[in-house]
Design a protein around this motif. Structure first.
Motif, PDB file in Angstrom:
ATOM      1  N   ARG A 110      25.992 -38.364  60.453  1.00  0.00           N
ATOM      2  CA  ARG A 110      25.515 -39.743  60.392  1.00  0.00           C
ATOM      3  C   ARG A 110      25.045 -40.147  59.003  1.00  0.00           C
ATOM      4  N   ASP A 126      16.234 -38.751  81.659  1.00  0.00           N
ATOM      5  CA  ASP A 126      15.987 -40.113  82.096  1.00  0.00           C
ATOM      6  C   ASP A 126      16.125 -40.123  83.619  1.00  0.00           C
ATOM      7  N   LYS A 159      16.685 -47.660  72.873  1.00  0.00           N
ATOM      8  CA  LYS A 159      17.525 -48.710  72.296  1.00  0.00           C
ATOM      9  C   LYS A 159      16.958 -50.106  72.503  1.00  0.00           C
ATOM     10  N   HIS A 180      21.960 -33.022  64.537  1.00  0.00           N
ATOM     11  CA  HIS A 180      20.903 -33.915  64.999  1.00  0.00           C
ATOM     12  C   HIS A 180      19.561 -33.337  64.566  1.00  0.00           C
ATOM     13  N   ASP A 224      18.711 -47.859  60.195  1.00  0.00           N
ATOM     14  CA  ASP A 224      18.795 -46.649  61.024  1.00  0.00           C
ATOM     15  C   ASP A 224      17.636 -45.705  60.704  1.00  0.00           C
ATOM     16  N   VAL A 242      18.838 -37.884  69.254  1.00  0.00           N
ATOM     17  CA  VAL A 242      19.967 -38.754  69.596  1.00  0.00           C
ATOM     18  C   VAL A 242      19.824 -39.370  70.989  1.00  0.00           C
ATOM     19  N   VAL A 243      19.574 -38.506  71.995  1.00  0.00           N
ATOM     20  CA  VAL A 243      19.390 -39.030  73.357  1.00  0.00           C
ATOM     21  C   VAL A 243      18.145 -39.908  73.400  1.00  0.00           C
ATOM     22  N   LEU A 301      21.978 -40.184  80.963  1.00  0.00           N
ATOM     23  CA  LEU A 301      22.139 -39.531  79.661  1.00  0.00           C
ATOM     24  C   LEU A 301      22.027 -38.017  79.809  1.00  0.00           C
ATOM     25  N   GLU A 319      18.848 -43.271  72.073  1.00  0.00           N
ATOM     26  CA  GLU A 319      19.622 -43.981  73.097  1.00  0.00           C
ATOM     27  C   GLU A 319      18.673 -44.617  74.123  1.00  0.00           C
ATOM     28  N   LEU A 320      17.680 -43.820  74.517  1.00  0.00           N
ATOM     29  CA  LEU A 320      16.711 -44.243  75.523  1.00  0.00           C
ATOM     30  C   LEU A 320      15.809 -45.369  75.003  1.00  0.00           C
ATOM     31  N   GLU A 336      12.740 -51.431  68.362  1.00  0.00           N
ATOM     32  CA  GLU A 336      14.080 -51.854  67.964  1.00  0.00           C
ATOM     33  C   GLU A 336      14.143 -53.358  67.723  1.00  0.00           C
ATOM     34  N   ARG A 372      30.267 -37.341  70.340  1.00  0.00           N
ATOM     35  CA  ARG A 372      29.280 -36.268  70.223  1.00  0.00           C
ATOM     36  C   ARG A 372      29.084 -35.908  68.751  1.00  0.00           C
TER      37      ARG A 372
END
Lengths: 421, 421
Positions: free
Chosen positions: B10, B276, B319, B120, B16, B312-313, B281, B316-317, B324, B116
């Motif tokens: 990344r 979650d 977001k 991370h 970010d 990373v996960v 996820l 995502e959670l 954000e 993937r």
């Protein structure tokens, strides 16, 4: 059994990491005051990002290999090529001037000498999209202010400031052609290390022309008095930069020194290095203007100026500083259960306090109150909060000052809110 | 020209990186409340640190190569072997229990699927030197509190909690021998992904003995109701752990689920994962007790328990979280020079403010006041401080509210101290 890190790599035990965190926090605070935004890139990049444009000196020192997808890859030896790649990929969308900083860990496989490391962390600050000396002055001021933020003044650290354009013009007048320039500059960069070796390299760059070598060495001798070169037309940006640093109150840190070349081939204008005043250590920081690199890496034509400052020389310089002497306090309180029946109450109180941002610990193993108080002292807690059957029955806790030894009974409802007296 | 990062790596542009910094800061704040100290190790380690003891699944996924000193080295795929090495090297001097955390970047060369990543960042928290379930409960509570600190409750995230010792004993009663155990556990770890594949692996582990495979699958079917296994003697530490989490007010997050095995071979007791609640996820976090690893890596016999939580996960959670939606403010003020003559005054004021920790910018290129105010707005400054010849003569500055458009004249002596009204 593997007991040690690889040679040249550091383990950061908590006391080492505390100093590193202090350095990073100071870097981030100064960068924020200057309106710089933090970015980061991958520590592993395609090898060609470095081999194509960064000069041969770096290539031989890379950690590089072929990955399982048959790509030639390398651990980053510096951040600038990644910066150029990232800015190039979004050059249209990013508003100029771009003011970015990063704190990457960078890697070089250098033959180990005198404990030289193969990794270090490096503050990078860059301004992209502004060709004027105002940008150069801004990043130099930021570098100086980082050191000032660590408590260092102009008697302890110095900026050595030059401009490759001024030196290049003077070398041109001394008979060095454009094609020979990079070779001569690379040779001058070695002057500090070995004059003999530098002369040999200059001879090689000038095809063994002894007359012109003498001319270059005469110029080198004259660099001790920079006044003459500062009066040339090419010195206008450098003079503007010096003037701006003066207006910011930082003029007292600056020495013009045209012998500063910086090894990397990609610098195109003002270059600078920061040193400890006694010159006992390597450079604390080095940087300059590199107006061609972004075009070479990404095809986008944007001028850039920036610097890199490593954590190792800086830590050396800070060795005797106040931070090193005073370890930061970690815990606010240590909770003590008088009996096994009080352990659940201790758990509940611990959680209530942590929810309020109060740092607490308790013994993970049942034991006497004395044993728990010893652990509390060993962990550096300033106070113990003692819960026993009597206290719980009366809604109180005993708060013991672990330095002075005094105790007070405090209502549990206060303690739960982080009020210990 | 190299436009992109390597596949699976990344780039962190400032927006970010702001989220990443928010995640790291929250991790550090919770770890501090629990009295954990931060450490770090090298991202590159000797290959044998991983190949010797960590199970075959990891080995095939390493970024490994031979360095210029002919050493087999690898980018770290996880932090635990480094932790074991570092603690082992100073096991005598370090006071137990050791409570350490780290936020390493870790690397795996996985065949890319559904975006993937191959790197991370991972929060690692470990307690070393304490064999009782009190330590297990402490690290599980910390993992839950990290998610609570991000605003997530028990309807959004769940802890799935198990103990390999309980499952191992039950498998033993179902006819699985000690030598077959690791193979069967590894197979059970695949149950979630494919039941068929897991059955095939169990068959292989049991030498094709269909009767015993049926016995294991009957046990698996019974795991939906954990009550029976919780009543076995081997479940005493697990019950203690659950009781302690209850006393901390976190019981509502916990589901006992004996199907949780964790892939890594080195776990020896309680294991857990955080998910979650909707199971949309992958696991947010996984960990457990590994009482043998330190002895295997370093020869020092100390029990350990800990977890890893990836960024990373978690990102995502988060977001749609409040962070954000609201970008953090960067600048306190943007300084504007009315004429070229005012530029030096702007430089001096900028420096005075930055010295006080006030974040300011100014235009690096001369331009009209309108142009400078546009730039100020584009940089997100809440106010502009305007200096012209008249203002300087009278010792005042004009402070313009860039949101409302109102202006006020404020004494320069106030502005220099960061007071803008």
């Amino acid at each position: 059994m593997q007991a040690k890190a690889l040679p040249g790599f550091r383990d950061f035990y908590p006391e080492d990491l505390a100093l590193r965190s202090h350095i990073f926090a100071t870097w981030r605070a100064v960068a924020a005051c200057y309106g710089f935004e933090e970015y980061d890139g991958p520590p592993l990049e395609a090898l060609e990002l470095y081999t194509q444009k960064s000069g041969e000196e770096i290539v031989g020192q890379l950690y590089h290999f072929r990955d399982k997808g048959d790509r030639e890859v390398a651990l980053r030896p510096e951040m600038t090529p990644t910066l150029a790649r990232m800015v190039g990929a979004r050059a249209q969308a990013l508003r100029k001037p771009i003011r970015w900083f990063a704190i990457p860990q960078v890697f070089r496989y250098e033959r180990q000498q005198r404990g030289r490391l193969r990794e270090h962390f490096q503050l990078n600050m860059d301004i992209i999209g502004e060709p004027s000396a105002a940008a150069d002055a801004e990043v130099i001021a930021a570098a100086v202010d980082v050191l000032r933020a660590f408590g260092l003044g102009s008697t302890e650290v110095r900026v050595r400031l030059s401009d490759r354009r001024v030196l290049a013009a003077a070398l041109g007048r001394a008979g060095v052609s454009d094609g020979e320039l990079d070779g001569v500059l690379a040779a001058l960069d070695k002057l500090d290390r070995s004059r003999e070796y530098a002369v040999e390299l200059i001879g090689r760059a000038l095809g063994g022309d002894a007359g012109r070598v003498d001319g270059v060495m005469a110029l080198v001798a004259s660099l001790d008095v920079p006044r003459e070169l500062l009066a040339t037309a090419e010195a206008a940006p450098l003079n503007d930069c010096i003037d701006r640093l003066g207006a910011m109150g930082l003029g007292g840190f600056v020495d013009v020194d045209f012998r500063i070349v910086r090894g990397l081939a990609y610098y195109t204008g003002i270059v600078f290095e920061l040193f400890d005043a006694g010159r006992a250590l390597r450079a604390i920081c080095g940087g300059g203007r590199y107006d061609q690199l972004l075009r070479q890496v990404s095809g986008v034509d944007l001028p850039c100026v920036g610097f890199g400052m490593g954590d190792v020389v800086l830590a050396e310089l800070l060795k005797d500083s106040a931070f090193e002497r005073s370890a930061p306090r970690r815990l606010d309180a240590f909770l003590v259960a008088v009996s096994g029946d009080d352990e659940r109450a201790v758990l509940g109180l611990a959680h209530a306090l942590r929810d309020r941002g109060v740092a607490v610990e308790y013994a993970l193993r049942s034991g006497s109150v004395r044993r728990q108080l010893e652990l509390a002292a060993a962990r550096g807690a300033p106070r113990a909060v003692i819960l026993g059957p009597d206290e719980r029955a009366s809604g109180m806790a005993v708060v013991r000052d672990l330095a002075g030894g005094s105790e007070a009974r405090v209502p549990l409802t206060s303690v739960e809110q982080g009020r210990f007296d």
